[in-house]
Design a protein around this motif. Structure first.
Motif, PDB file in Angstrom:
ATOM      1  N   PRO A  30      24.251 105.053  46.398  1.00  0.00           N
ATOM      2  CA  PRO A  30      23.367 106.220  46.465  1.00  0.00           C
ATOM      3  C   PRO A  30      24.026 107.365  47.223  1.00  0.00           C
ATOM      4  CG  PRO A  30      22.129 104.224  46.911  1.00  0.00           C
ATOM      5  CD  PRO A  30      23.581 103.824  46.848  1.00  0.00           C
ATOM      6  N   THR A  31      23.802 108.585  46.738  1.00  0.00           N
ATOM      7  CA  THR A  31      24.527 109.742  47.269  1.00  0.00           C
ATOM      8  C   THR A  31      24.309 109.925  48.761  1.00  0.00           C
ATOM      9  OG1 THR A  31      24.196 110.786  45.120  1.00  0.00           O
ATOM     10  CG2 THR A  31      25.012 112.178  46.897  1.00  0.00           C
ATOM     11  N   GLU A  32      23.068 109.708  49.229  1.00  0.00           N
ATOM     12  CA  GLU A  32      22.803 109.929  50.653  1.00  0.00           C
ATOM     13  C   GLU A  32      23.582 108.944  51.517  1.00  0.00           C
ATOM     14  OE1 GLU A  32      19.368 107.504  48.889  1.00  0.00           O
ATOM     15  OE2 GLU A  32      20.601 109.236  48.351  1.00  0.00           O
ATOM     16  N   LEU A  33      23.777 107.721  51.033  1.00  0.00           N
ATOM     17  CA  LEU A  33      24.573 106.754  51.782  1.00  0.00           C
ATOM     18  C   LEU A  33      26.057 107.090  51.693  1.00  0.00           C
ATOM     19  CD1 LEU A  33      22.756 103.410  50.852  1.00  0.00           C
ATOM     20  CD2 LEU A  33      22.539 104.773  52.949  1.00  0.00           C
ATOM     21  N   SER A  34      26.483 107.593  50.544  1.00  0.00           N
ATOM     22  CA  SER A  34      27.868 108.023  50.395  1.00  0.00           C
ATOM     23  C   SER A  34      28.196 109.136  51.373  1.00  0.00           C
ATOM     24  CB  SER A  34      28.118 108.489  48.956  1.00  0.00           C
ATOM     25  OG  SER A  34      29.428 108.990  48.815  1.00  0.00           O
ATOM     26  N   HIS A  35      27.282 110.108  51.522  1.00  0.00           N
ATOM     27  CA  HIS A  35      27.489 111.201  52.479  1.00  0.00           C
ATOM     28  C   HIS A  35      27.580 110.658  53.906  1.00  0.00           C
ATOM     29  CE1 HIS A  35      27.265 114.488  49.731  1.00  0.00           C
ATOM     30  NE2 HIS A  35      26.017 114.288  49.384  1.00  0.00           N
TER      31      HIS A  35
END
Length: 211
Positions: free
Chosen positions: A144-149
């Motif tokens: 998920p993008t928020e975890l990637s960030h």
């Protein structure tokens, strides 16, 4: 056989590739691992200039097709100079990113109704016209993008892709579309916004490997 691991930054590609290499070696294979782009070679100069913001400070300042060709040239040189013979001899090649990275990093610059045309163009350009090997298996690690960030933020942004949060969110959408278009295996890296263990993900990757 050419096996490719894909995923946004922070998805754990390098860790999982190392584990897969060890697992294949234990099965009696002698895999060769490659990492693309090949930043140590002159062939990646346009890629490095692009990511450093030399052609514009935002990913979209270089259109999808031009940027794709920057990466394609690097891949072609890497293949011809470093692993073409190994591939021809039947050695298992493990790739940390490949042509498949363009499919989502560059398609994301286009409207979604143009993605299918771009996917077809990319496949024809690299596998047909340039003659690069087509992967036998592509595994996309879906973080998920928020975890990637969160994960990439701990190490600090490295290039214009990592600093563009909206761009990376579009990349994830494009990656899921590319996976459906090309038939990639999707492995979720998180459940209910909690990152799965390295061992869980590795076991699922191994389950994708043909016997």
């Amino acid at each position: 056989m050419l096996i490719v691991l894909e995923g946004l930054d922070g998805s754990g590609k390098s860790t999982q590739l190392a584990l897969l290499q060890q697992w294949l070696a234990a099965q009696g294979a002698n895999p060769l691992t490659i990492k693309l782009p090949d930043y140590d070679d002159d062939s990646s100069v346009l890629v490095r200039q692009y990511l450093a913001g030399r052609f514009g400070s935002q990913p979209g300042d270089v259109n999808a097709y031009a940027a794709s060709l920057f990466y394609a040239v690097d891949r072609y040189a890497n293949y011809k100079l470093k692993w073409a013979q190994d591939y021809a001899d039947g050695r298992v090649i493990l790739a940390d990113r490949y042509t498949t990275s363009n499919a989502y990093h560059q398609a994301s610059k286009l409207p979604p109704d143009q993605w299918a045309d771009y996917f077809s163009w990319l496949e024809d350009t690299e596998y047909q016209k340039l003659g690069l090997p087509k992967p036998d298996l592509v595994i996309y690690l879906d973080m998920p993008t928020e975890l990637s960030h969160m994960l990439t933020g701990k190490r600090g942004a490295q290039d214009i892709h990592e600093t563009a949060r909206d761009y990376l969110a579009l990349c994830r959408q494009a990656a899921l579309a590319a996976a459906a278009h090309y038939g990639w295996h999707i492995i979720p890296c998180a459940r209910n916004n909690i990152i799965r263990t390295i061992e869980e993900i590795h076991a699922e990757i191994v389950g994708c490997i043909p016997s």
